[in-house]
Design an enzyme around this catalytic site. Structure first.
Site, PDB file in Angstrom:
ATOM      1  N   PRO A  58      -5.014 -17.103  32.180  1.00  0.00           N
ATOM      2  CA  PRO A  58      -5.125 -18.088  30.990  1.00  0.00           C
ATOM      3  C   PRO A  58      -5.120 -18.012  29.895  1.00  0.00           C
ATOM      4  O   PRO A  58      -5.853 -16.957  29.159  1.00  0.00           O
ATOM      5  CB  PRO A  58      -6.001 -19.269  30.791  1.00  0.00           C
ATOM      6  CG  PRO A  58      -6.999 -18.265  31.356  1.00  0.00           C
ATOM      7  CD  PRO A  58      -6.407 -17.335  32.403  1.00  0.00           C
ATOM      8  N   ASP A  97      -8.129 -20.305  28.120  1.00  0.00           N
ATOM      9  CA  ASP A  97      -8.939 -20.018  27.900  1.00  0.00           C
ATOM     10  C   ASP A  97      -9.618 -20.705  26.630  1.00  0.00           C
ATOM     11  O   ASP A  97      -8.863 -20.685  25.500  1.00  0.00           O
ATOM     12  CB  ASP A  97      -9.037 -18.307  27.746  1.00  0.00           C
ATOM     13  CG  ASP A  97     -10.262 -17.543  27.615  1.00  0.00           C
ATOM     14  OD1 ASP A  97     -10.645 -18.216  27.298  1.00  0.00           O
ATOM     15  OD2 ASP A  97      -9.537 -16.776  27.231  1.00  0.00           O
ATOM     16  N   TRP A 532     -15.196 -13.398  29.284  1.00  0.00           N
ATOM     17  CA  TRP A 532     -14.643 -12.767  30.460  1.00  0.00           C
ATOM     18  C   TRP A 532     -14.872 -12.533  31.658  1.00  0.00           C
ATOM     19  O   TRP A 532     -13.751 -12.327  32.982  1.00  0.00           O
ATOM     20  CB  TRP A 532     -14.347 -11.110  30.096  1.00  0.00           C
ATOM     21  CG  TRP A 532     -13.284 -11.008  29.577  1.00  0.00           C
ATOM     22  CD1 TRP A 532     -13.790 -10.506  27.594  1.00  0.00           C
ATOM     23  CD2 TRP A 532     -12.430 -10.218  29.119  1.00  0.00           C
ATOM     24  NE1 TRP A 532     -12.430 -10.347  26.864  1.00  0.00           N
ATOM     25  CE2 TRP A 532     -11.659 -10.239  27.969  1.00  0.00           C
ATOM     26  CE3 TRP A 532     -11.325 -10.535  30.256  1.00  0.00           C
ATOM     27  CZ2 TRP A 532      -9.735  -9.535  27.679  1.00  0.00           C
ATOM     28  CZ3 TRP A 532      -9.786 -10.754  30.157  1.00  0.00           C
ATOM     29  CH2 TRP A 532      -9.481 -10.042  28.557  1.00  0.00           C
ATOM     30  N   GLN A 568      -4.573  -5.150  30.093  1.00  0.00           N
ATOM     31  CA  GLN A 568      -5.442  -5.753  31.600  1.00  0.00           C
ATOM     32  C   GLN A 568      -6.103  -5.372  32.028  1.00  0.00           C
ATOM     33  O   GLN A 568      -7.039  -5.453  33.103  1.00  0.00           O
ATOM     34  CB  GLN A 568      -4.407  -7.130  31.762  1.00  0.00           C
ATOM     35  CG  GLN A 568      -4.126  -8.335  30.042  1.00  0.00           C
ATOM     36  CD  GLN A 568      -5.536  -8.589  30.426  1.00  0.00           C
ATOM     37  OE1 GLN A 568      -6.486  -8.418  29.854  1.00  0.00           O
ATOM     38  NE2 GLN A 568      -5.457  -9.839  28.662  1.00  0.00           N
ATOM     39  N   TRP A 572      -9.172  -8.210  32.422  1.00  0.00           N
ATOM     40  CA  TRP A 572      -8.898  -8.994  32.928  1.00  0.00           C
ATOM     41  C   TRP A 572      -8.683  -8.603  34.814  1.00  0.00           C
ATOM     42  O   TRP A 572      -9.334  -9.122  35.152  1.00  0.00           O
ATOM     43  CB  TRP A 572      -7.557 -10.005  32.372  1.00  0.00           C
ATOM     44  CG  TRP A 572      -7.704 -10.755  33.930  1.00  0.00           C
ATOM     45  CD1 TRP A 572      -8.815 -12.295  33.683  1.00  0.00           C
ATOM     46  CD2 TRP A 572      -6.328 -11.622  34.740  1.00  0.00           C
ATOM     47  NE1 TRP A 572      -8.370 -12.784  34.308  1.00  0.00           N
ATOM     48  CE2 TRP A 572      -6.994 -13.121  36.106  1.00  0.00           C
ATOM     49  CE3 TRP A 572      -5.331 -11.460  34.735  1.00  0.00           C
ATOM     50  CZ2 TRP A 572      -5.784 -13.716  35.656  1.00  0.00           C
ATOM     51  CZ3 TRP A 572      -4.504 -11.952  35.561  1.00  0.00           C
ATOM     52  CH2 TRP A 572      -5.031 -12.897  36.157  1.00  0.00           C
ATOM     53  N   LYS A 605       3.449  -1.977  16.755  1.00  0.00           N
ATOM     54  CA  LYS A 605       2.688  -2.958  16.693  1.00  0.00           C
ATOM     55  C   LYS A 605       3.103  -4.440  15.950  1.00  0.00           C
ATOM     56  O   LYS A 605       3.799  -4.328  15.091  1.00  0.00           O
ATOM     57  CB  LYS A 605       1.070  -3.661  17.158  1.00  0.00           C
ATOM     58  CG  LYS A 605       0.306  -4.415  17.663  1.00  0.00           C
ATOM     59  CD  LYS A 605      -0.926  -5.044  17.008  1.00  0.00           C
ATOM     60  CE  LYS A 605      -1.356  -6.115  18.050  1.00  0.00           C
ATOM     61  NZ  LYS A 605      -2.673  -6.614  17.357  1.00  0.00           N
ATOM     62  N   LYS A 608       3.717 -10.218  11.761  1.00  0.00           N
ATOM     63  CA  LYS A 608       4.111 -10.460  10.986  1.00  0.00           C
ATOM     64  C   LYS A 608       3.951  -9.201   9.134  1.00  0.00           C
ATOM     65  O   LYS A 608       5.268  -9.937   8.904  1.00  0.00           O
ATOM     66  CB  LYS A 608       3.056 -11.837  10.445  1.00  0.00           C
ATOM     67  CG  LYS A 608       3.959 -12.746  11.899  1.00  0.00           C
ATOM     68  CD  LYS A 608       3.953 -14.573  10.909  1.00  0.00           C
ATOM     69  CE  LYS A 608       4.601 -15.588  11.955  1.00  0.00           C
ATOM     70  NZ  LYS A 608       2.994 -16.291  13.527  1.00  0.00           N
TER      71      LYS A 608
END
Ligand SMILES: [Zn+2]
Ligand SMILES: [Zn+2]
Length: 949
Positions: A58, A97, A532, A568, A572, A605, A608
């Site tokens: 999520p 989440d 987590w 992840q 995750w 990376k 903006k």
């Protein structure tokens, strides 16, 4: 009669707009899917007995979608679609989440709170939690737009939230399982700590992103510690944390390392022998002794500060041994304090006095002399000045290193001892390694590479946070040591007699239990769980397992498939794996795709602030979702490699693949409608070109099935693109003269339509998981079925794969390519027929049936093969007879008329009247037939008119 067939009574297939806009087309299809509930049908029409389970990670509820989140959404859509077509039922429910620091930080900013203490002192926990609830209720509506426009099918309406009571109850149950199995303990350990958020931070949260590290210059200082019993003798220790020198209850040496004592001026110094380079050259020094580190263990030194009191039996101001001490940096001597991971372990083992001199906001505690109240980094300067003044610094220099920052508030982190709740990863490690064996990783190298390495190096997992907005640590701990750890709301209600409506703070903190041992009233421990734990419990919690009795564990665990990006691996994937192993000794997922990262146009990376990427919404509106899917699913980012975002590559998918497919489809429909062809049940005899494309088609089915089954979208797309190119540049190109008004052979024509229809329809099925929009559009128009996504995955018919024919066709195409190149060298256009093509030294055999492809494509009357040794040579008989010349002229005229027709916008089969000054004798019928001419008359110059004019 529906609208479409009403408009096109004469044609079987809906006419194709050759200038189709894919984004517009996609909007229409999105509308259609919604109206007809195609997604819902794709789930409900499959048998619940044959399930394929997918677990979603999520996203944070108020976050904005970006290329990274779009990227992970793609495999999460491709595979459920593919498996659905293979007959499986694939449930897909969105999740949010909600808990954790991101929400807390936003609320702090909104309320103008400067520190954690102000939360409790200024506004109170109740109001703070209410604000957090309010904040996460503002679900970003952006998500739905993006998810739709990349054609991801997922149930948004029934999305679960990690803050929902059922979800939190399952998390409580997960904690209880792990606690009962002995995998959770409370203890003092060092972890990364954010003084602004006043909470420990998981090392893997920091490691997820390179932006969480910053290059910093700190003082690198060699401090002098005088040995108590040896006059003028100092042990030298190097450190970059002056603030931490306020408390140094021990020094550590490596027992096996060789140390030397040197004399320099009036003083003696001890360092590891291999680190002598740190010693100043002036004045000159001499080595006066050499010994192993273990000989120093137990010696006492004079502390720099000793304001704190030492309990009886504790070691203090003593040299201890430690294997972790190396001579790679510094002096081979380590200053020991509670604020270091290995330090604390050694201190506990050696029973060294533990002193914590910072408060929870990173300030030196008030009672510390000289530096009390200073922020720890500010104290650095004053500690250095004080020790310098007292002659306790040997030397100092700038030391540049990368330090971790808080991923949420960007404050510099430090290592701090925490009395917290931990998952005993060390105990779980053998099991974690064993269950990893069962996981199918794509790409494979992560299995024994990054994932296994991170398992091997993982410290125990600090799962408690001294914060507010999260699932509670479900432990009620009495002063007498007795603990109550409920595994369900019912259990808690039974114990307390209180109805539980909310597991959040502060309500849950008001719930008291009676100690079963000493009968005292007991409050819950104050911490909340690391969010987590919630992410890692998703398999169970999203289904409210085990409380929801409609589903058995085997129905969904371990899930068949998960996908996320490389960050992840340590996050995750790791927490899922830990919880899966701890609860059931099983792998937490069967198959996993690891994607790379999409970087900005400058290789940094995406940000903006840098303006280094094209706006994803604009891109989707410009080129559409299918093109994005082709671009990303076909790129190495699907193999865990990083890529740089490229609008050009995105755009190219439209031109190179989608438009090519569209033109093929347009060609088919245009001529099928002219010839009034419609699909029939009888099968006609196939022509050699048809046999060839069917062979390629069935090979494609086989290869794409195999590739998708091994989770390789990159190869799948490469095969599809090759096929579309073969279909367009050879099959359709060579079939043009067998269709339409000028076609000669009725049987070949039928064979073409039947084959082409079958090929395009099957191709749509194969492409449906990858490009769901265009596949749907073409498939529906060619079959009038409800949806390609409700169709079954095609099966390859091995008997139609003809490897010999495919390789002969390759040879033909090689000769053709050389022939065209030769014509270019001679300056002879293809429209000029030549009498003979001569192929020398060919090493292959071409069946008779294929010769016509050479004669037609290269416009020669015959082909002669001369076999011999050496490289293949292709040449022409260049003698142009008057007959050949006349034929060439006739072809020129046809071409000129075609160009005029194009300008007039006539339909393919619409006849025109033509007047022209002259044409070669005997070619009148040829011209009329090939240019769809009604009347051919003589005039001053070429004039082409529509019949009605
Ligand atoms: Zn922070
Ligand atoms: Zn008690």
């Amino acid at each position: 009669m529906d609208k479409q067939s009403e408009n096109n009574k004469d044609s079987l297939f809906n006419p194709v707009n050759p200038k189709a806009s894919f984004p517009e087309l996609e909007e229409e299809i999105l509308k259609y899917w919604k109206e007809k509930k195609i997604f819902e049908k794709s789930v409900s029409q499959r048998s619940a007995d044959k399930k394929w389970t997918f677990l979603d990670g999520p996203p944070f509820i108020t976050g904005m979608p970006h290329y990274g989140t779009l990227l992970s959404s793609l495999p999460k859509d491709v595979y459920p679609r593919f498996k659905t077509m293979q007959g499986y039922q694939v449930r897909r429910v969105w999740g949010w989440d909600c808990h954790g620091l991101p929400a807390e930080n936003k609320v702090e900013n909104k309320l103008g709170l400067k520190s954690k203490r102000e939360i409790e002192d200024k506004i109170g926990v109740k109001k703070f939690i209410d604000e957090c609830k309010l904040y996460v209720s503002e679900v970003s509506t952006e998500w739905e737009w993006y998810v739709e426009h990349i054609a991801r099918w997922v149930d948004f309406k029934n999305a679960y939230k990690t803050m929902d009571l059922p979800y939190m109850e399952s998390v409580m149950w997960v904690f209880k399982q792990m606690y009962d199995k002995g995998y959770i303990y409370k203890g003092l350990r060092v972890s990364l700590y954010c003084p602004h958020c006043a909470t420990p931070i998981s090392n893997f949260e920091v490691a997820m992103d390179a932006e969480n590290y910053k290059e910093i210059i700190d003082p690198g200082t060699i401090y002098k510690y005088q040995l108590r019993d040896e006059i003028n003798t100092f042990i030298l220790a190097w450190s970059t944390t002056p603030w931490n020198k306020i408390v140094t209850p021990a020094l550590a040496v490596n027992p096996q390392l060789i140390y030397v004592k040197i004399k320099q001026g009036k003083e003696m110094y001890i360092v590891a022998k291999t680190t002598l380079k740190v010693i100043n050259l002036d004045p000159e020094y001499v080595i006066i002794d050499e010994f192993l580190g273990k000989e120093m263990i137990g010696k006492k030194f004079v502390p720099h500060y000793d304001y704190y009191s030492i309990a009886k039996g504790e070691k203090s101001f003593e040299i201890i041994g430690g294997d972790f001490v190396t001579a790679e940096e510094g002096t081979g001597v380590v200053t020991i304090a509670a604020y270091g991971e290995e330090d604390l372990v050694a201190m506990k083992k050696e029973n060294v006095h533990i002193e914590m001199h910072l408060d929870e906001e990173g300030n030196v505690k008030k009672d510390v002399p000289l530096f009390g109240g200073m922020y720890y980094l500010k104290a650095n300067k004053y500690v250095e000045e004080d020790l310098e003044k007292r002659g306790l610094i040997y030397k100092t220099s700038d030391y540049s290193h990368k330090v971790p920052l808080c991923w949420r508030c960007h404050t510099r982190l430090y290592y701090a001892p925490q009395d917290a709740w931990y998952v005993d990863i060390q105990k779980l490690k053998p099991l974690l390694k064993k269950t990893n064996e069962k996981i199918n990783w794509f790409p494979k190298h992560f299995k024994y590479g990054r994932f296994l390495k991170s398992l091997e190096n993982a410290p125990d997992w600090n799962i408690s946070r001294s914060r507010y907005w999260g699932s509670p640590v479900p432990v009620w701990e009495c002063e007498c040591g007795e603990r109550f750890v409920p595994g369900s709301i019912a259990e808690l209600e039974n114990k307390t007699g209180v109805k539980i409506n909310d597991l959040h703070k502060p309500e849950i903190d008001n719930v008291e239990v009676t100690c079963s041992k000493c009968s005292k009233k007991v409050k819950r421990v104050s911490e909340v769980l690391d969010s987590w734990i919630e992410a890692g419990s998703a398999s169970f919690a999203e289904r409210h397992f085990p409380f929801n009795k409609t589903e058995q564990l085997d129905d969904f665990f371990p899930p068949d498939f998960i996908a996320e990006y490389t960050g992840q691996i340590r996050a995750w994937f790791y927490v899922l794996h830990v919880i899966g192993a701890a609860l059931y000794e099983k792998e937490a997922f069967k198959n996993v795709i690891v994607e790379g990262v999409i970087l900005g146009t400058d290789g940094r990376k995406m940000s903006k602030n840098f303006g280094n990427y094209p706006d994803p919404r604009e891109m989707l509106q410009k080129y559409g979702g299918d093109a994005l899917r082709l671009y990303l699913l076909g790129s190495v980012v699907m193999r865990g490699e990083d890529i740089i975002i490229s609008e050009e590559q995105y755009r190219n998918q439209v031109k190179s693949t989608l438009l090519t497919l569209w033109n093929i489809y347009n060609f088919f429909v245009t001529y099928a409608n002219i010839d009034k062809w419609q699909p029939q049940n009888t099968r006609v005899k196939k022509f050699i070109l048809d046999k060839w494309i069917l062979s390629l088609l069935h090979k494609l089915i086989k290869e794409v099935t195999e590739n998708l089954e091994s989770y390789d979208t990159v190869n799948s797309i490469a095969r599809i693109k090759d096929f579309i190119s073969d279909l367009s540049t050879w099959y359709i190109r060579r079939s043009r003269e067998y269709v339409g008004p000028s076609a000669a052979d009725e049987e070949d024509k039928l064979a073409f339509y039947e084959t082409c229809h079958e090929v395009i329809v099957t191709l749509c099925k194969i492409m449906a998981p990858i490009t769901p929009f265009i596949s749907e559009k073409i498939y529906r128009d060619l079959t009038s079925a409800e949806s390609v996504h409700l169709a079954s995955w095609p099966k390859a018919d091995e008997s139609l794969i003809d490897q010999a024919l495919e390789s002969e066709m390759e040879s033909v195409r090689a000769v053709v390519e050389m022939g065209h190149a030769k014509r270019k060298i001679y300056g002879l256009k293809v429209r000029q027929p030549l009498s003979e093509l001569i192929v020398s030294n060919s090493k292959f055999i071409i069946r008779n049936e294929l010769y016509f492809l050479l004669t037609d494509e290269l416009n020669v009357k015959k082909v002669r093969f001369i076999e011999g040794e050496g490289e293949m040579i292709v040449d022409f008989d260049l003698n142009i007879t008057p007959e050949l010349k006349a034929e060439g002229e006739a072809r020129d005229i046809v071409r000129s008329i075609q160009e005029e027709r194009k300008k007039l916008g006539t339909k393919v089969d619409e006849k025109v009247d033509v007047s022209i000054s002259n044409w070669p004798q005997g070619f009148e019928e040829y011209i009329k037939k090939n240019a769809a001419v009604h009347e051919l008359t003589k005039g001053d110059q070429l004039e082409v008119k529509k019949l009605s004019q």
